[in-house]
Design an enzyme around this catalytic site. Structure first.
Site, PDB file in Angstrom:
ATOM      1  N   CYS A 228       0.814  -1.223   0.000  1.00 34.90           N
ATOM      2  CA  CYS A 228       0.000   0.000   0.000  1.00 34.90           C
ATOM      3  C   CYS A 228       0.845   1.269   0.000  1.00 34.90           C
ATOM      4  CB  CYS A 228      -0.927  -0.016   1.207  1.00 34.90           C
ATOM      5  SG  CYS A 228      -1.839  -1.570   1.353  1.00 34.90           S
TER       6      CYS A 228
ATOM      7  N   HIS B 116      -3.305   7.678   6.335  1.00 33.82           N
ATOM      8  CA  HIS B 116      -3.442   6.350   5.734  1.00 33.82           C
ATOM      9  C   HIS B 116      -4.828   5.806   6.066  1.00 33.82           C
ATOM     10  CE1 HIS B 116      -2.182   2.630   3.955  1.00 33.82           C
ATOM     11  NE2 HIS B 116      -2.308   1.957   5.089  1.00 33.82           N
TER      12      HIS B 116
ATOM     13  N   GLU C 295      -1.734   4.855  13.898  1.00 34.71           N
ATOM     14  CA  GLU C 295      -1.403   6.058  13.142  1.00 34.71           C
ATOM     15  C   GLU C 295      -1.740   7.315  13.943  1.00 34.71           C
ATOM     16  OE1 GLU C 295      -1.960   8.164   8.749  1.00 34.71           O
ATOM     17  OE2 GLU C 295      -3.309   6.515   9.321  1.00 34.71           O
TER      18      GLU C 295
ATOM     19  N   LYS D 194     -10.153   7.312   2.340  1.00 29.72           N
ATOM     20  CA  LYS D 194     -10.510   5.902   2.159  1.00 29.72           C
ATOM     21  C   LYS D 194     -11.935   5.640   2.629  1.00 29.72           C
ATOM     22  CE  LYS D 194      -5.885   3.795   2.348  1.00 29.72           C
ATOM     23  NZ  LYS D 194      -5.029   4.964   2.620  1.00 29.72           N
TER      24      LYS D 194
ATOM     25  N   HIS E 286      -9.732   1.399  -0.154  1.00 36.46           N
ATOM     26  CA  HIS E 286      -8.270   1.296  -0.150  1.00 36.46           C
ATOM     27  C   HIS E 286      -7.801   0.862  -1.529  1.00 36.46           C
ATOM     28  CE1 HIS E 286      -4.254   0.898   0.952  1.00 36.46           C
ATOM     29  NE2 HIS E 286      -4.358   0.218   2.080  1.00 36.46           N
TER      30      HIS E 286
ATOM     31  N   PHE F 113       1.627  -3.449   3.980  1.00 36.79           N
ATOM     32  CA  PHE F 113       2.020  -4.770   4.467  1.00 36.79           C
ATOM     33  C   PHE F 113       3.517  -4.962   4.228  1.00 36.79           C
ATOM     34  CE2 PHE F 113      -2.297  -7.172   3.890  1.00 36.79           C
ATOM     35  CZ  PHE F 113      -2.822  -6.453   4.948  1.00 36.79           C
TER      36      PHE F 113
END
Length: 413
Positions: free
Chosen positions: A163, A303, A314, A335, A340, A399
């Site tokens: 991502c 994010h 975050e 998002k 996403h 990831f």
């Protein structure tokens, strides 16, 4: 000395609009792009919806024969690149094409054709496989196709970091322009992975929402009732250009890229570090690179994936970096509306960040109805808000523990 880098063109294919302005209008209106999956029969899947690209037709842009040899992620990238290059005024042939590079990444690449060709191999044998299988599947082919289409002979490759892919592509492109290896770079990310294998795989790891009764309510970053992220697809492309080069040709300038930071969590294959160490390092590195104090940042495009683990980490990382200034910062996650976009997320979200600066308008975090006590920042809940923004950052984390932060500033001439 580093050369200054500005954004002179933008293009987007998204679940809420297939041009930059359609995309931006939808964000300001707080419109969700989540709908039932129509790409395949999802009735047996735990998740039956996604943020899909709608009403997209490659025909006006891509020759039909060529389009058949491109997976959706490549088609989206080429279409977004067409909008961005046109927006930047690069289609008249007046700029040296050997000085233009293309760095466009994809986190997953051609998963659809990979699934299809494995099935053909298993059922019909290797002689029945598509001869274009490999060049259609590989993640770097979007960058290659854009370079071929426009004859751009500068640096050309793709990035892959889940991502954080597009954030890293933009980071690297910024460095290449700063240090004179290219005058212009077409950069960003693309993804078209809404397929049985992807949905099934993310379901197996319990990463995506299963709110099938209300897809438009499923992506809810920072809300205590969130149950996972929503898969999205699309592409974001930005044109990065050396400032004096842009000035000489009279280019329109959206904003200036003033800093970039990258880091690793070095912790787990999917979960972020509990203390947000990687996110903290990425943001601190980007601020140092930008040579600004944390107090100079007005807005953070987070994010913010709508996952149980990621959102509070975050939020804590932002508090650690910004201290008391975190109480006056605006933070939001688009998002909540577009889902996403995986490898495309960093580019599409950077475009939104730049438009936030351009229009002095904060995009909202929709579906924020019951704030999580562990997420204690101001997330622009549910409605867009007019507020002057001079400096903003965009975070993308992936990831594997990959982290990217980009800092942009209003260009004042």
């Amino acid at each position: 000395m580093k050369r200054r880098v500005v954004v002179t063109g933008m293009g987007a294919i998204t679940p809420v609009g297939n041009t930059v302005e359609e995309f931006w209008s939808s964000l300001v209106e707080g419109r969700s792009g989540a709908t039932p999956i129509t790409h395949f029969d999802a009735s047996n899947f735990a998740t039956q919806f996604a943020c899909v690209v709608k009403s997209f037709h490659p025909d006006p842009i891509i020759d039909p024969k060529e389009a058949r040899r491109m997976e959706p992620f490549t088609q989206y990238a080429v279409a977004a690149a067409e909008e961005a290059t046109r927006d930047a005024g690069l289609l008249d042939g007046s700029v040296n094409r050997d000085g233009i590079g293309v760095i466009v990444g994809s986190g997953i690449g051609g998963m659809g054709i990979f699934h299809e060709q494995c099935r053909i191999l298993d059922q019909k044998g290797p002689r029945r496989m598509n001869p274009f299988f490999v060049p259609m599947m590989i993640g770097d082919i979007a960058a290659g196709q854009i370079s071929i289409r426009y004859g751009y002979g500068g640096p050309n490759f793709g990035t892959v970091s889940a991502c954080a892919t597009a954030g890293h592509a933009i980071h690297i492109a910024t460095r290449l322009v700063q240090h004179g290896e290219a005058d212009i770079i077409v950069t960003g990310g693309t993804e078209g992975a809404i397929s049985p294998v992807a949905i099934g795989g993310f379901n197996a790891m319990k990463a995506i929402s299963t709110r099938n009764d209300a897809p438009e309510k499923a992506s809810r970053p920072f809300d205590r009732d969130r149950d996972g992220f929503v898969m999205g697809e699309g592409a974001g492309i930005v044109i990065l250009e050396e400032l004096e080069h842009a000035r000489r040709r009279g280019a329109k300038i959206y904003a200036e890229i003033i800093g970039a930071g990258a880091s690793a969590d070095a912790y787990h294959i999917t979960a972020p570090h509990p203390d947000g160490r990687g996110a903290i390092r990425a943001m601190n590195t980007a601020l140092k690179d930008a040579e600004i104090a944390p107090s100079e940042v007005d807005y953070i495009n987070a994010h913010g994936t709508s996952t149980d683990v990621g959102d509070p980490i975050e939020s804590r990382a932002i508090r650690t970096v910004f201290g008391s200034h975190a109480d006056v910062l605006a933070v939001s996650s688009i998002k909540s509306m577009i889902g996403h976009l995986l490898g495309a997320a960093g580019a599409v979200e950077l475009i939104a960040t730049i438009l936030t600066i351009r229009d002095s308008m904060l995009p909202p975090t929709i579906n924020l109805e019951n704030p999580d006590p562990e997420c204690d920042l101001y997330y622009v809940p549910n409605r867009a808000e007019a507020r002057p923004v001079r400096t903003a950052i965009s975070n993308t984390f992936g990831f594997g523990g990959h982290n990217s932060t980009i800092v942009v500033r209003r260009f004042d001439g």
